[in-house]
Design an enzyme around this catalytic site. Structure first.
Site, PDB file in Angstrom:
ATOM      1  N   CYS A 276       0.846  -1.183   0.000  1.00  0.00           N
ATOM      2  CA  CYS A 276       0.000   0.000   0.000  1.00  0.00           C
ATOM      3  C   CYS A 276       0.884   1.236   0.000  1.00  0.00           C
ATOM      4  CB  CYS A 276      -0.898  -0.021   1.240  1.00  0.00           C
ATOM      5  SG  CYS A 276      -1.993   1.397   1.383  1.00  0.00           S
TER       6      CYS A 276
ATOM      7  N   HIS B 132      -9.013  -3.818  -2.375  1.00  0.00           N
ATOM      8  CA  HIS B 132      -8.114  -2.987  -1.571  1.00  0.00           C
ATOM      9  C   HIS B 132      -8.570  -1.529  -1.580  1.00  0.00           C
ATOM     10  CE1 HIS B 132      -3.859  -1.935  -0.226  1.00  0.00           C
ATOM     11  NE2 HIS B 132      -4.283  -0.770  -0.689  1.00  0.00           N
ATOM     12  N   GLU B 133      -8.877  -0.999  -2.767  1.00  0.00           N
ATOM     13  CA  GLU B 133      -9.271   0.409  -2.873  1.00  0.00           C
ATOM     14  C   GLU B 133     -10.647   0.644  -2.243  1.00  0.00           C
ATOM     15  OE1 GLU B 133      -6.953   2.414  -3.464  1.00  0.00           O
ATOM     16  OE2 GLU B 133      -5.598   0.917  -4.301  1.00  0.00           O
TER      17      GLU B 133
ATOM     18  N   HIS C   2     -10.180   0.968   1.424  1.00  0.00           N
ATOM     19  CA  HIS C   2      -9.682   2.297   1.819  1.00  0.00           C
ATOM     20  C   HIS C   2     -10.839   3.263   2.060  1.00  0.00           C
ATOM     21  CE1 HIS C   2      -5.382   2.525   1.955  1.00  0.00           C
ATOM     22  NE2 HIS C   2      -5.245   1.942   0.785  1.00  0.00           N
TER      23      HIS C   2
END
Length: 183
Positions: A104, A146-147, A150
């Site tokens: 990341c 993953h995004e 976030h």
């Protein structure tokens, strides 16, 4: 974005927010203004992602608590996927769960084996308000998950378990950019 232009070519590289910054831990707000400010943010996200040599970047990683992310990521067949999603919703995450190396830009220089599904579908909008549906497999599916994490205030370190988590926690505490209690 103008047709045929390279994403980020007109953007500015912004400083990255690092683990320990509160903006990474709070759910981001829905985008309601699809005007020029959003187009600039998308351009800046691409410019910043490319400068940092990443494959994806969420708006809160540059300090903007808005539900936007960009990507330029290959899948496992080396097909390149480039785009952005505004107000994304992860509508499918299924298939086989694979543990693979994940890093990341907000935890620079570190990575850990993280479990993710090998298929993901994200729905949302473009910066101009058009609906978009993005399908990802393999590494690109990992990027999409993953995004989206976030934007919900989650970092990949939260998904790491057991000895991998203990090792990652030690690495974060020793990192030059680390803040106390970051993980």
């Amino acid at each position: 974005m103008r047709h045929g232009s390279i994403p980020g070519a007109h953007g500015h590289v912004r400083p990255l927010t690092l683990l320990g910054d509160p903006v990474l831990r709070e759910p981001c707000r829905e985008v309601t203004d699809f005007g020029p400010g959003l187009a600039r943010l998308v351009e800046d996200l691409f410019a910043t992602m490319y400068a940092a040599q990443g494959v994806g970047l969420a708006a809160n990683q540059v300090g903007e608590a808005l539900r936007v992310f960009v990507y330029d990521c290959p899948d496992d067949e080396d097909v390149r996927h480039v785009g952005h999603v505004v107000n994304p919703r992860l509508v499918e995450a299924d298939g086989i769960v694979l543990r693979g190396p994940e890093g990341c830009l907000s935890l620079p220089g570190l990575e850990a084996g993280t479990e993710r599904y090998d298929h993901a579908v994200v729905e949302g909008y473009t910066a101009t308000g058009d609906r978009v549906r993005v399908h990802g497999t393999g590494f690109f599916a990992r990027c999409l998950q993953h995004e989206c994490d976030h934007l919900d205030g989650t970092v990949y370190a939260d998904r790491v378990q057991g000895w991998r988590r203990r090792r990652l926690t030690r690495q974060v505490s020793r990192a030059s950019w680390s803040r106390p209690g970051a993980v």
